[in-house]
Design an enzyme around this catalytic site. Structure first.
Site, PDB file in Angstrom:
ATOM      1  N   ASN A   1       0.823  -1.225   0.000  1.00  0.00           N
ATOM      2  CA  ASN A   1       0.000   0.000   0.000  1.00  0.00           C
ATOM      3  C   ASN A   1       0.854   1.272   0.000  1.00  0.00           C
ATOM      4  OD1 ASN A   1       0.387  -1.078   2.818  1.00  0.00           O
ATOM      5  ND2 ASN A   1      -0.178   1.023   3.282  1.00  0.00           N
TER       6      ASN A   1
ATOM      7  N   SER B   1      18.057  -6.411   1.964  1.00  0.00           N
ATOM      8  CA  SER B   1      18.678  -5.083   1.921  1.00  0.00           C
ATOM      9  C   SER B   1      20.188  -5.221   1.993  1.00  0.00           C
ATOM     10  CB  SER B   1      18.212  -4.238   3.109  1.00  0.00           C
ATOM     11  OG  SER B   1      18.983  -3.052   3.184  1.00  0.00           O
TER      12      SER B   1
ATOM     13  N   TYR C   1      17.808  -3.982  12.506  1.00  0.00           N
ATOM     14  CA  TYR C   1      17.212  -3.921  11.154  1.00  0.00           C
ATOM     15  C   TYR C   1      18.102  -4.729  10.202  1.00  0.00           C
ATOM     16  CZ  TYR C   1      15.764  -2.259   6.574  1.00  0.00           C
ATOM     17  OH  TYR C   1      15.338  -2.217   5.267  1.00  0.00           O
TER      18      TYR C   1
HETATM   19  N1  LIG Z   1      13.591   2.185   1.038  1.00  0.00           N
HETATM   20  C1  LIG Z   1      14.832   1.699   1.015  1.00  0.00           C
HETATM   21  O1  LIG Z   1      15.821   2.430   0.842  1.00  0.00           O
HETATM   22  C2  LIG Z   1      15.063   0.229   1.218  1.00  0.00           C
HETATM   23  C3  LIG Z   1      16.377  -0.246   1.139  1.00  0.00           C
HETATM   24  C4  LIG Z   1      16.601  -1.597   1.303  1.00  0.00           C
HETATM   25  C5  LIG Z   1      15.540  -2.453   1.529  1.00  0.00           C
HETATM   26  N2  LIG Z   1      14.282  -1.951   1.622  1.00  0.00           N
HETATM   27  C6  LIG Z   1      13.190  -2.899   1.862  1.00  0.00           C
HETATM   28  O2  LIG Z   1      12.185  -2.682   0.901  1.00  0.00           O
HETATM   29  C7  LIG Z   1      10.922  -3.119   1.414  1.00  0.00           C
HETATM   30  C8  LIG Z   1       9.861  -2.066   1.151  1.00  0.00           C
HETATM   31  O3  LIG Z   1      10.168  -0.941   1.940  1.00  0.00           O
HETATM   32  P1  LIG Z   1       9.792   0.554   1.528  1.00  0.00           P
HETATM   33  O4  LIG Z   1      11.070   1.291   1.460  1.00  0.00           O
HETATM   34  O5  LIG Z   1       8.877   0.581   0.369  1.00  0.00           O
HETATM   35  O6  LIG Z   1       9.071   1.043   2.870  1.00  0.00           O
HETATM   36  P2  LIG Z   1       7.593   1.594   3.149  1.00  0.00           P
HETATM   37  O7  LIG Z   1       7.218   2.627   2.169  1.00  0.00           O
HETATM   38  O8  LIG Z   1       7.596   1.940   4.602  1.00  0.00           O
HETATM   39  O9  LIG Z   1       6.688   0.322   2.884  1.00  0.00           O
HETATM   40  C9  LIG Z   1       6.708  -0.755   3.762  1.00  0.00           C
HETATM   41  C10 LIG Z   1       5.443  -1.530   3.591  1.00  0.00           C
HETATM   42  O10 LIG Z   1       5.462  -2.600   4.551  1.00  0.00           O
HETATM   43  C11 LIG Z   1       4.228  -2.573   5.240  1.00  0.00           C
HETATM   44  N3  LIG Z   1       4.301  -3.154   6.577  1.00  0.00           N
HETATM   45  C12 LIG Z   1       4.976  -2.711   7.659  1.00  0.00           C
HETATM   46  N4  LIG Z   1       4.698  -3.466   8.727  1.00  0.00           N
HETATM   47  C13 LIG Z   1       3.811  -4.405   8.313  1.00  0.00           C
HETATM   48  C14 LIG Z   1       3.124  -5.456   8.962  1.00  0.00           C
HETATM   49  N5  LIG Z   1       3.236  -5.676  10.276  1.00  0.00           N
HETATM   50  N6  LIG Z   1       2.296  -6.232   8.242  1.00  0.00           N
HETATM   51  C15 LIG Z   1       2.118  -6.008   6.910  1.00  0.00           C
HETATM   52  N7  LIG Z   1       2.715  -5.006   6.251  1.00  0.00           N
HETATM   53  C16 LIG Z   1       3.559  -4.221   6.951  1.00  0.00           C
HETATM   54  C17 LIG Z   1       3.868  -1.095   5.305  1.00  0.00           C
HETATM   55  O11 LIG Z   1       2.505  -0.936   5.652  1.00  0.00           O
HETATM   56  P3  LIG Z   1       1.977   0.430   6.356  1.00  0.00           P
HETATM   57  O12 LIG Z   1       1.788   1.420   5.263  1.00  0.00           O
HETATM   58  O13 LIG Z   1       0.702  -0.005   7.003  1.00  0.00           O
HETATM   59  O14 LIG Z   1       3.024   0.852   7.333  1.00  0.00           O
HETATM   60  C18 LIG Z   1       4.188  -0.689   3.880  1.00  0.00           C
HETATM   61  O15 LIG Z   1       3.175  -1.055   3.004  1.00  0.00           O
HETATM   62  C19 LIG Z   1      11.163  -3.428   2.895  1.00  0.00           C
HETATM   63  O16 LIG Z   1      11.317  -4.814   3.065  1.00  0.00           O
HETATM   64  C20 LIG Z   1      12.478  -2.731   3.192  1.00  0.00           C
HETATM   65  O17 LIG Z   1      13.183  -3.346   4.253  1.00  0.00           O
HETATM   66  C21 LIG Z   1      14.012  -0.637   1.456  1.00  0.00           C
END
Ligand SMILES: NC(=O)c1ccc[n+]([C@@H]2O[C@H](COP(=O)([O-])OP(=O)(O)OC[C@H]3O[C@@H](n4cnc5c(N)ncnc54)[C@H](OP(=O)(O)O)[C@@H]3O)[C@@H](O)[C@H]2O)c1
Length: 300
Positions: A12, A139, A165
């Site tokens: 989402n 990550s 993390y």
């Molecule tokens: N952004 C970066 O630079 C980066 C780098 C390396 C890896 N990652 C990885 O990429 C993935 C996506 O992250 P993002 O950057 O897109 O972050 P984000 O925008 O915060 O999205 C994270 C998603 O995970 C959901 N989530 C969190 N807790 C949850 C739970 N208990 N049950 C179900 N869903 C849950 C969130 O839902 P809500 O909206 O309800 O919170 C949101 O939809 C993650 O695994 C993150 O570790 C990101």
């Protein structure tokens, strides 16, 4: 691809929402597995509009609760759909120490254990489908981490937001390697690959104002766009690109296959993580498919 089904966790917001748009453009059924139904419905509307695909649905999944994971799988299996692609995208980077509904440290519980259980409970559906593929979003933060197998879910005393993390993302990666090895041993056709999606300015960093408000806006030129991360996730999920033919059990940094840390490749630790995780989520250690599979043996 109207007969194909994809589940994307945490879709989402951020990278997950862009991945949902990318997958939906192939006109498959996309299931957005999210904890907040209201936010998910709004995002699903956006995904339907962007992809011109009406077959995009929300299903409640809170990885903070193993019961919610089991209910999600039960509800999905009741729909009698195939499952071709599973994208374990959801993730959280918490500030102070907290625990999940089941008492595990939150990042270990949500990022690793919730997905560990979800994936295991869906293996029978994946195995029964054509071209089944799993993407585990890890990550680069895994690279500085190691695991103490006897202290996976750390207490407040041992907790460090950044280090834990990284540990949870190392668990994602080691899980993907071990899963592929176990699937191969069973003669399964399921393909698993792990992804570092780049550094993307998303809600992931909400609890870190310096990063969120100062560093990322200043460094925006060097950051990855969520759409680029989504394309990488989409490519690994579909597996149709020529450079992905026959590639499984590997780690990618955005589009490139790269080496993960030396620690992540320790097979003995991968096995121990698998066994400990099975104990924690209360499933058998051996993966099983079909009617006698995990779903049935755990009263799904
Ligand atoms: N952004 C970066 O630079 C980066 C780098 C390396 C890896 N990652 C990885 O990429 C993935 C996506 O992250 P993002 O950057 O897109 O972050 P984000 O925008 O915060 O999205 C994270 C998603 O995970 C959901 N989530 C969190 N807790 C949850 C739970 N208990 N049950 C179900 N869903 C849950 C969130 O839902 P809500 O909206 O309800 O919170 C949101 O939809 C993650 O695994 C993150 O570790 C990101």
């Amino acid at each position: 691809m109207a007969d194909k089904v994809c589940i994307i966790t945490g879709s989402n917001e951020g990278i997950g929402k862009e991945t949902a748009k990318a997958m939906a453009k192939h006109m498959m059924k996309v299931i957005m597995a999210c904890r907040n139904t209201e936010k998910c419905e709004a995002a699903a509307k956006e995904v339907r509009e962007a992809s011109k695909n009406d077959d995009v649905v929300c299903m409640k999944l809170d990885l903070n609760s193993l019961q919610s994971v089991r209910e999600f799988v039960q509800n999905f299996k009741a729909m009698n759909l195939p499952l071709n692609y599973l994208i374990n995208n959801a993730g959280i980077w918490t500030g102070p120490h907290s625990t999940t509904e089941d008492g595990f440290e939150t990042m270990f519980g949500v990022n690793h254990l919730g997905h560990f259980l979800l994936t295991n409970l869906l293996l029978d559906k994946l195995e029964a489908s054509t071209n089944p593929r799993i993407v585990v979003v890890s990550s680069r933060a895994h690279a500085r981490a190691n695991l103490n197998i006897n202290n996976l879910s750390v207490s407040a005393k041992d907790y460090s937001s950044t280090a834990d993390y990284g540990r949870s993302k190392l668990c994602n990666l080691m899980f993907s390697y071990e899963l592929q090895r176990r699937l191969d041993a069973k003669g399964s056709k399921i393909v698993v690959n792990a992804l570092h999606p780049g550094v993307v300015h998303t809600n992931l960093f909400n609890t870190f104002p310096m990063l969120d408000w100062v560093i990322f806006p200043l460094a925006s030129f060097f950051l990855t766009k969520a759409t680029e991360s989504a394309e990488a996730s989409e490519a690994l999920a579909l597996g149709t690109a020529s450079h992905l033919q026959g590639v499984k059990g590997k780690y990618f940094s955005v589009k490139d296959q790269v080496e993960s840390s030396a620690f992540s490749k320790k097979v003995d630790i991968q096995q121990q993580l698998w066994e400990k995780s099975c104990e924690m989520v209360k499933i058998p250690v051996d993966i099983q498919f079909g009617n006698d599979g995990i779903g049935k043996s755990t009263n799904m």
